[in-house]
Design a protein around this motif. Structure first.
Motif, short mmCIF file in Angstrom:
data_model
loop_
_atom_site.label_atom_id
_atom_site.label_comp_id
_atom_site.label_asym_id
_atom_site.label_seq_id
_atom_site.Cartn_x
_atom_site.Cartn_y
_atom_site.Cartn_z
N ALA A 23 0.64 -1.06 0.01
CA ALA A 23 -0.16 0.05 0.00
C ALA A 23 0.69 1.29 -0.06
N LEU A 24 1.91 1.39 0.93
CA LEU A 24 2.79 2.55 0.95
C LEU A 24 3.43 2.77 -0.16
N ARG A 25 3.88 1.77 -0.94
CA ARG A 25 4.77 2.08 -2.10
C ARG A 25 4.12 2.87 -3.18
N ARG A 26 2.46 2.85 -3.21
CA ARG A 26 1.60 3.68 -3.88
C ARG A 26 1.70 5.03 -3.57
N ILE A 27 2.25 5.57 -2.61
CA ILE A 27 2.37 6.73 -1.82
C ILE A 27 3.39 7.60 -2.03
N THR A 28 4.60 6.86 -1.65
CA THR A 28 5.85 7.44 -1.62
C THR A 28 6.95 6.62 -2.04
N ARG A 29 8.00 7.14 -2.54
CA ARG A 29 9.13 6.44 -2.77
C ARG A 29 10.34 6.44 -1.61
N HIS A 30 9.88 7.44 -0.67
CA HIS A 30 10.65 7.51 0.62
C HIS A 30 10.35 6.53 1.46
N LEU A 31 10.32 5.38 1.40
CA LEU A 31 9.80 4.41 2.23
C LEU A 31 10.93 3.58 2.62
N THR A 32 11.00 3.12 3.97
CA THR A 32 11.79 2.13 4.62
C THR A 32 11.04 1.10 5.31
N ALA A 33 11.45 -0.31 5.08
CA ALA A 33 10.92 -1.35 6.06
C ALA A 33 11.85 -1.70 6.86
N VAL A 34 11.25 -1.99 8.21
CA VAL A 34 12.34 -2.41 9.47
C VAL A 34 11.53 -3.77 9.76
N VAL A 35 12.46 -4.82 9.76
CA VAL A 35 11.62 -6.18 9.62
C VAL A 35 12.30 -6.82 11.00
N THR A 36 11.33 -7.33 11.70
CA THR A 36 11.74 -8.19 12.79
C THR A 36 12.60 -9.43 12.40
N VAL A 37 13.30 -9.96 13.38
CA VAL A 37 14.44 -11.06 13.25
C VAL A 37 14.43 -12.14 14.07
N GLY A 38 13.11 -12.66 14.63
CA GLY A 38 12.95 -13.31 15.45
C GLY A 38 12.68 -14.77 14.92
N ASP A 39 12.51 -14.93 13.68
CA ASP A 39 11.89 -16.12 13.12
C ASP A 39 12.96 -17.27 13.40
N ASP A 40 12.22 -18.23 13.86
CA ASP A 40 13.18 -19.56 14.08
C ASP A 40 12.44 -20.96 13.36
N GLY A 41 11.50 -20.70 12.60
CA GLY A 41 10.66 -21.81 11.91
C GLY A 41 11.22 -21.71 10.25
N GLY A 42 10.57 -22.95 9.75
CA GLY A 42 10.84 -23.03 8.46
C GLY A 42 12.21 -22.55 7.90
N SER A 43 12.42 -22.44 6.48
CA SER A 43 13.62 -22.27 5.92
C SER A 43 14.59 -21.05 6.83
N SER A 44 13.91 -20.10 7.19
CA SER A 44 14.76 -19.19 7.95
C SER A 44 15.36 -19.83 9.36
N GLY A 45 14.69 -20.73 9.89
CA GLY A 45 14.94 -21.24 11.22
C GLY A 45 16.24 -22.30 10.81
N ASP A 301 -6.29 -5.28 1.27
CA ASP A 301 -6.36 -4.83 -0.05
C ASP A 301 -5.61 -3.60 -0.23
N PRO A 302 -4.36 -3.85 -0.80
CA PRO A 302 -3.34 -3.03 -1.05
C PRO A 302 -3.99 -1.40 -1.54
N GLU A 303 -4.98 -1.25 -2.54
CA GLU A 303 -5.39 -0.19 -3.17
C GLU A 303 -6.25 0.44 -1.93
N ARG A 304 -7.21 -0.38 -1.25
CA ARG A 304 -7.86 0.11 -0.28
C ARG A 304 -7.07 0.71 1.06
N LEU A 305 -6.04 -0.03 1.31
CA LEU A 305 -5.23 0.14 2.51
C LEU A 305 -4.52 1.68 2.06
N ALA A 306 -4.11 1.85 0.73
CA ALA A 306 -3.26 2.88 0.19
C ALA A 306 -4.36 4.23 0.53
N ALA A 307 -5.67 4.11 0.05
CA ALA A 307 -6.42 5.07 0.37
C ALA A 307 -6.66 5.61 1.70
#
Length: 368
Positions: A23-45, A301-307
């Motif tokens: 949604a946010l990429r529809r609004i600005t190019r000045h966008l940073t995602a900060v992501v949790t790093v606690g996953d211990d399941g699946g491929s990452s785990g 929905d990305p469009e609705r959330l962007a709105a």
């Protein structure tokens, strides 16, 4: 902030963060995602256990969510999301997890690895880890033993907490005070808007606020702060929670946290008055807007959330307009590397640490 383009930092993990980014990429190019790093399941785990690697699954998903719209970028995004089948050693691994782990080893820094991958995928914006070292989520859970309903037991690990059959009474991190990524702290300090959620409350949203340096950065930033609520409660982690219960849990874990806006879908709320009061307790106003996919009650929905984001930003004087998709140029230059024992960041902001679509589950989350 540049004209009509706010600097936004979105915090979270899994499919909840991916929905926010779409949604946010529809609004600005000045966008940073900060992501949790606690996953211990699946491929990452598995990669974390075998190689001591930073869990890359949620970071990979954020990169894919921000990938360019041209054929080159989408081809690489699809490859990063590809998961091996079969029953051998590679079964279940996502290609992007392997590539990001290898890049981090070669560059000497997960931040450098993510910047390299972002260039390859034509990402507008930036994807950063909450910390440059993995963290563990530890929860106090009641109701695990039906004969001792009031007793609390410790559940350790993101995968276990997210699927616990008991009721989560509280969460903490191990180590208790992990160092935040320096580049992520700098992004939070420079943001016009900080976005929390949607996503798993205890395993995707709260971890950001439990890292002391990042909690201080979020709560002390000049930015406006908005919380996007989940569409449904997550089985296990927040089973039986009302929308306002999510905000009460947030306030309990992070005393002094102030928000400006809480976004919720009216179809997911029922009586809005208790939610409005819970938002007001955090200093926020409630913004009700339809943000779910029609016919899919658990998907944003990305469009609705962007709105909804546009309406919120405009009301607070930060009017934003969508930017054009990044063109394919075929000559993307990879940024220079700065390998080192600490998390060297080619942008010049060092890390303070020393040390896909198709998934449809009720929480909107998926840890990979």
């Amino acid at each position: 902030m540049t004209a009509n383009a706010p600097a936004i930092v979105a915090f979270g993990g899994g499919h909840g963060l991916a929905a926010s980014l779409a949604a946010l990429r529809r609004i600005t190019r000045h966008l940073t995602a900060v992501v949790t790093v606690g996953d211990d399941g699946g491929s990452s785990g598995r990669l974390r256990a075998e190689l001591g690697a930073l869990p890359m699954g949620d970071l990979r998903m954020a990169l894919a969510a921000l990938a360019g719209a041209d054929e080159w970028s989408q081809t690489w995004a699809d490859l990063f999301q590809h998961r091996f089948g079969g029953g051998g050693a590679l079964a279940g691994h996502a290609v992007g997890n392997l590539v990001l782990t290898a890049l981090a080893e070669r560059a000497g820094s997960p931040v450098a690895a993510l910047d390299l991958a972002a260039s390859l995928l034509g990402v507008d914006g930036r994807v950063l880890p909450l910390s440059c070292a993995g963290i563990d989520i530890v929860a106090d859970v009641t109701g695990l033993d039906p004969n001792r309903a009031g007793e609390s037991a410790e559940v350790r690990g993101q995968a276990a907490v997210a699927t616990t059959p008991g009721r989560v009474a509280g969460v903490r991190l191990a180590p208790a005070e992990p160092a935040a990524c320096g580049a992520a702290l700098a992004a939070a300090a420079a943001a016009d808007w900080i976005v929390l959620g949607p996503g798993s409350l205890y395993t995707s949203v709260l971890p950001h606020l439990l890292v002391p340096d990042m909690r201080a950065a979020i709560t002390g930033a000049d930015a406006h702060r908005v919380m996007v609520l989940n569409l449904v409660a997550q089985p296990g982690e927040t089973a039986g929670y009302t929308p306002e219960a999510h905000l009460h849990a947030l306030a309990t874990h992070v005393p002094g946290l102030r928000l400006d806006v809480v976004i919720a879908d009216p179809a997911a709320v029922g009586d809005p008055d208790p939610l409005a009061r819970a938002a007001a307790d955090l200093g926020a106003r409630l913004h009700l807007a339809p943000v779910r996919v029609p016919g899919e009650p658990a998907l944003h929905d990305p469009e609705r959330l962007a709105a909804a984001f546009r309406a919120v930003f405009a009301q607070d004087g930060a009017v934003a307009v969508p930017s054009a998709a990044r063109p394919m140029d075929g000559q993307r230059a990879w940024p220079g590397r700065q390998p080192g024992a600490a998390c060297a960041d080619p942008s010049g902001v060092g890390c303070s640490s020393t040390g896909g679509s198709g998934h449809r589950i009720p929480s909107g989350e998926c840890k990979e």
